[in-house]
Motif scaffolding. Structure first.
Motif, mmCIF file in Angstrom:
data_model
loop_
_atom_site.group_PDB
_atom_site.id
_atom_site.type_symbol
_atom_site.label_atom_id
_atom_site.label_comp_id
_atom_site.label_asym_id
_atom_site.label_seq_id
_atom_site.Cartn_x
_atom_site.Cartn_y
_atom_site.Cartn_z
ATOM 1 N N GLY A 29 0.781 -1.242 0.000
ATOM 2 C CA GLY A 29 0.000 0.000 0.000
ATOM 3 C C GLY A 29 0.805 1.280 0.000
ATOM 4 O O GLY A 29 0.571 2.173 -0.827
ATOM 5 N N ASP A 30 1.784 1.402 0.884
ATOM 6 C CA ASP A 30 2.528 2.660 1.018
ATOM 7 C C ASP A 30 3.366 2.990 -0.205
ATOM 8 O O ASP A 30 3.748 4.135 -0.410
ATOM 9 C CB ASP A 30 3.455 2.595 2.240
ATOM 10 C CG ASP A 30 2.678 2.581 3.534
ATOM 11 O OD1 ASP A 30 1.458 2.884 3.476
ATOM 12 O OD2 ASP A 30 3.258 2.266 4.577
ATOM 13 N N ARG A 31 3.665 1.998 -0.982
ATOM 14 C CA ARG A 31 4.534 2.221 -2.153
ATOM 15 C C ARG A 31 3.741 2.539 -3.419
ATOM 16 O O ARG A 31 4.321 2.803 -4.462
ATOM 17 C CB ARG A 31 5.385 0.979 -2.390
ATOM 18 C CG ARG A 31 6.284 0.621 -1.209
ATOM 19 C CD ARG A 31 7.065 -0.647 -1.492
ATOM 20 N NE ARG A 31 7.895 -0.485 -2.681
ATOM 21 C CZ ARG A 31 8.435 -1.499 -3.355
ATOM 22 N NH1 ARG A 31 8.240 -2.738 -2.937
ATOM 23 N NH2 ARG A 31 9.169 -1.281 -4.427
ATOM 24 N N ARG A 38 0.648 4.472 -5.746
ATOM 25 C CA ARG A 38 0.011 5.777 -5.917
ATOM 26 C C ARG A 38 -1.491 5.704 -5.609
ATOM 27 O O ARG A 38 -2.057 6.643 -5.053
ATOM 28 C CB ARG A 38 0.227 6.258 -7.352
ATOM 29 C CG ARG A 38 -0.367 7.618 -7.659
ATOM 30 C CD ARG A 38 -0.016 8.038 -9.070
ATOM 31 N NE ARG A 38 1.388 8.356 -9.204
ATOM 32 C CZ ARG A 38 1.933 9.532 -8.891
ATOM 33 N NH1 ARG A 38 1.161 10.497 -8.436
ATOM 34 N NH2 ARG A 38 3.224 9.729 -9.034
ATOM 35 N N ASP A 39 -2.120 4.623 -6.008
ATOM 36 C CA ASP A 39 -3.567 4.476 -5.807
ATOM 37 C C ASP A 39 -3.869 3.060 -5.313
ATOM 38 O O ASP A 39 -4.461 2.245 -6.027
ATOM 39 C CB ASP A 39 -4.295 4.765 -7.129
ATOM 40 C CG ASP A 39 -5.808 4.635 -7.016
ATOM 41 O OD1 ASP A 39 -6.339 4.684 -5.882
ATOM 42 O OD2 ASP A 39 -6.462 4.486 -8.068
ATOM 43 N N PRO A 40 -3.444 2.747 -4.094
ATOM 44 C CA PRO A 40 -3.573 1.356 -3.615
ATOM 45 C C PRO A 40 -5.019 0.878 -3.499
ATOM 46 O O PRO A 40 -5.281 -0.312 -3.636
ATOM 47 C CB PRO A 40 -2.892 1.399 -2.239
ATOM 48 C CG PRO A 40 -2.935 2.822 -1.819
ATOM 49 C CD PRO A 40 -2.825 3.623 -3.092
ATOM 50 N N THR A 82 -8.422 -4.931 -3.191
ATOM 51 C CA THR A 82 -6.966 -5.100 -3.161
ATOM 52 C C THR A 82 -6.449 -5.853 -4.379
ATOM 53 O O THR A 82 -5.411 -5.513 -4.946
ATOM 54 C CB THR A 82 -6.546 -5.856 -1.889
ATOM 55 O OG1 THR A 82 -6.961 -5.093 -0.765
ATOM 56 C CG2 THR A 82 -5.030 -6.052 -1.827
ATOM 57 N N ARG A 103 4.634 4.487 -6.852
ATOM 58 C CA ARG A 103 4.967 5.915 -6.764
ATOM 59 C C ARG A 103 6.316 6.169 -7.435
ATOM 60 O O ARG A 103 7.164 5.283 -7.515
ATOM 61 C CB ARG A 103 5.065 6.351 -5.305
ATOM 62 C CG ARG A 103 3.745 6.281 -4.551
ATOM 63 C CD ARG A 103 3.926 6.804 -3.131
ATOM 64 N NE ARG A 103 2.692 6.696 -2.362
ATOM 65 C CZ ARG A 103 1.707 7.593 -2.406
ATOM 66 N NH1 ARG A 103 1.827 8.665 -3.158
ATOM 67 N NH2 ARG A 103 0.625 7.419 -1.676
#
Ligand code: FES
Length: 208
Positions: free
Chosen positions: A97-99, A101-103, A118, A176
């Motif tokens: 998720g953190d990596r 852009r639009d998880p 997901t 990202r």
């Protein structure tokens, strides 16, 4: 049925020579060497000329698609990848998720509502994806291996676009810091039964 709502029935053939299996994590991850030419095609499929002209929905048999393999079809002139993901691949998607852009697939228009999850799919293991890069339209390479890559030391499997180095995970979610800004498109599709899907028909709205 009219021509436009009659699926073009396809049963891809396995190309064994281009497939190799990698052992990974909890089980066997059927995977392939890097690069488009070495994709783990169960088939390289060509629809009828008539189907291509009218952009008809495309029926695809996925019963022989092994875990970790992807087959490719064409729908409306676009390359559509259909992949059976492994349990480990699915598990890795949860931690990215953190990596991304639009998880959460919050950008509308990049997927049908039923793929806004997901895994970006109806059935978690089956991925159906328009594999044209959302930057300038190149076709990214499938890099299914869960291991360090020259472009990402923490690679969890996904797609790598050689044109300008955009990367996407195995749900087509864009990372990202790359040129592409949007997740890969999920086309409308639905399951006829356990082993067959139709690309181009939304289960709720009919022919797209
Ligand atoms: S077309 Fe894929 S990164 Fe530019």
């Amino acid at each position: 049925m009219s021509e436009t709502d009659s699926p073009d029935s396809i049963q891809p053939q396995t190309d064994q020579s281009r497939r190799r299996l990698l052992l990974a994590g909890t089980g066997i991850v059927g995977a392939v060497g890097a690069g488009l030419a070495a994709w783990p095609f169960v088939a390289s499929w060509k629809p009828s000329a008539k189907a291509r002209m009218v952009g008809a929905p495309v029926e695809v048999f996925i019963g022989d698609l092994e875990p970790g393999q992807m087959t490719r079809v064409q729908w409306r002139g676009q390359a559509i990848g259909i992949m059976r993901r492994t349990e480990r691949m699915l598990a890795e998607l949860e931690g990215l998720g953190d990596r991304l852009r639009d998880p959460g697939s919050d950008v509308t228009g990049q997927q049908p509502e039923y793929a806004k999850n997901t895994y970006r799919s109806i059935r978690p293991e089956i991925l159906v994806l328009n594999i044209h890069c959302t930057h300038l339209g190149c076709v990214p390479e499938l890099r299914p291996e869960i291991e360090a890559q020259p472009f990402d030391q923490n690679w969890k499997g996904g797609f790598y676009c050689p044109c300008h180095k955009s990367t996407f995970d195995l749900a087509g979610r864009v990372f990202r810091g790359v040129p592409a800004q949007l997740n890969l498109l999920v086309p409308p599709y639905h399951f006829i039964d356990e082993d067959r899907i139709v690309v181009g028909v939304d289960p709720e709205q009919g022919v797209a």
